[in-house]
Write an enzyme that holds these catalytic residues in place. Sequence first.
Site, PDB file in Angstrom:
ATOM      1  N   PRO A  90       0.892  -1.289   0.106  1.00  0.00           N
ATOM      2  CA  PRO A  90      -0.119   0.083   0.069  1.00  0.00           C
ATOM      3  C   PRO A  90       0.928   1.334  -0.112  1.00  0.00           C
ATOM      4  CG  PRO A  90      -0.185  -1.145   2.158  1.00  0.00           C
ATOM      5  CD  PRO A  90       0.560  -2.022   1.305  1.00  0.00           C
ATOM      6  N   GLU A 117       1.960  -7.825   9.257  1.00  0.00           N
ATOM      7  CA  GLU A 117       1.842  -6.150   9.374  1.00  0.00           C
ATOM      8  C   GLU A 117       2.810  -5.771   8.381  1.00  0.00           C
ATOM      9  OE1 GLU A 117       1.113  -2.774  11.038  1.00  0.00           O
ATOM     10  OE2 GLU A 117       0.295  -4.496  11.446  1.00  0.00           O
ATOM     11  N   ARG A 155      -2.777  -9.110 -20.796  1.00  0.00           N
ATOM     12  CA  ARG A 155      -3.646  -8.886 -21.602  1.00  0.00           C
ATOM     13  C   ARG A 155      -2.863  -7.936 -22.871  1.00  0.00           C
ATOM     14  NH1 ARG A 155      -6.573  -4.585 -21.760  1.00  0.00           N
ATOM     15  NH2 ARG A 155      -8.544  -5.411 -22.559  1.00  0.00           N
ATOM     16  N   ASP A 170      -8.597   0.910 -24.954  1.00  0.00           N
ATOM     17  CA  ASP A 170      -9.096   0.792 -23.508  1.00  0.00           C
ATOM     18  C   ASP A 170      -9.078   2.142 -22.868  1.00  0.00           C
ATOM     19  OD1 ASP A 170      -9.699  -2.041 -23.851  1.00  0.00           O
ATOM     20  OD2 ASP A 170      -7.878  -2.660 -22.958  1.00  0.00           O
TER      21      ASP A 170
END
Length: 246
Positions: A90, A117, A155, A170
Amino acid sequence: MKIDVLSIFPEMFSGVFGHSILKKAEEKQAVSYRVVNFRDYADNRHQTVDDYPYGGGAGMVLKPQPIFDAVDDLVQHSEAKKPRVVLMCPQGERYTQQKAEELAKEDHLIFVCGHYEGYDERIRQHIITDEISIGDYVLTGGELGAMVVIDSVVRLLPGVLGSQESHIQDSFSTGLLEHPHYTRPAEFRGMKVPEVLTSGNHRLIEEWRMKESLRRTHTRRPDLLENIELSKKQQKWLEEIKKQPE
């Protein structure tokens, strides 16, 4: 392309790699997958991969030794000059289509998926080339994030999609959101397909798509327009769109 994934829950990937585009990509030999349980590299008889953090605090931290040894082994047997080693975290850079296109050019990607953690900081400092976050939220582990990144990269590999134009058009590939799509029937419950799309005039159809792509971006993600350079024609269309009622 070769993709290796380090995870203590390797069974999570079997369903993802065994279906849809990811499976077809492997069948076409555009990519090969391997999921490695880095517990197998632990140097203790209990195969422990985590420990309490120095200085105290909540949660457990992944030890450096199993991940270092696993990555060393994968790199040693790699045919690529320098595999990219991606840490799902994150705290990493926010993932974008541009990053997917960058990674799709590599020959070998290694994804490190953690739990608990966090990671011993020496893992970040010495073996990781990229830290990636798929959004500003926290997941239980890195596996789901790695699946998202792998899907978006595979992809893009040559020959994987039926049409090479599919990913070029896209959302985000051009910097704009994708235009609306319609299919048969031309009228459904009183709702009609825009007439231009059934006209057969490819120049007008392409112009309509570009305008609608610009309109959708302005309406839903105006922040994207700050980061792209519009042509004079696009700038004119955008001014017209801004004057129209939403």
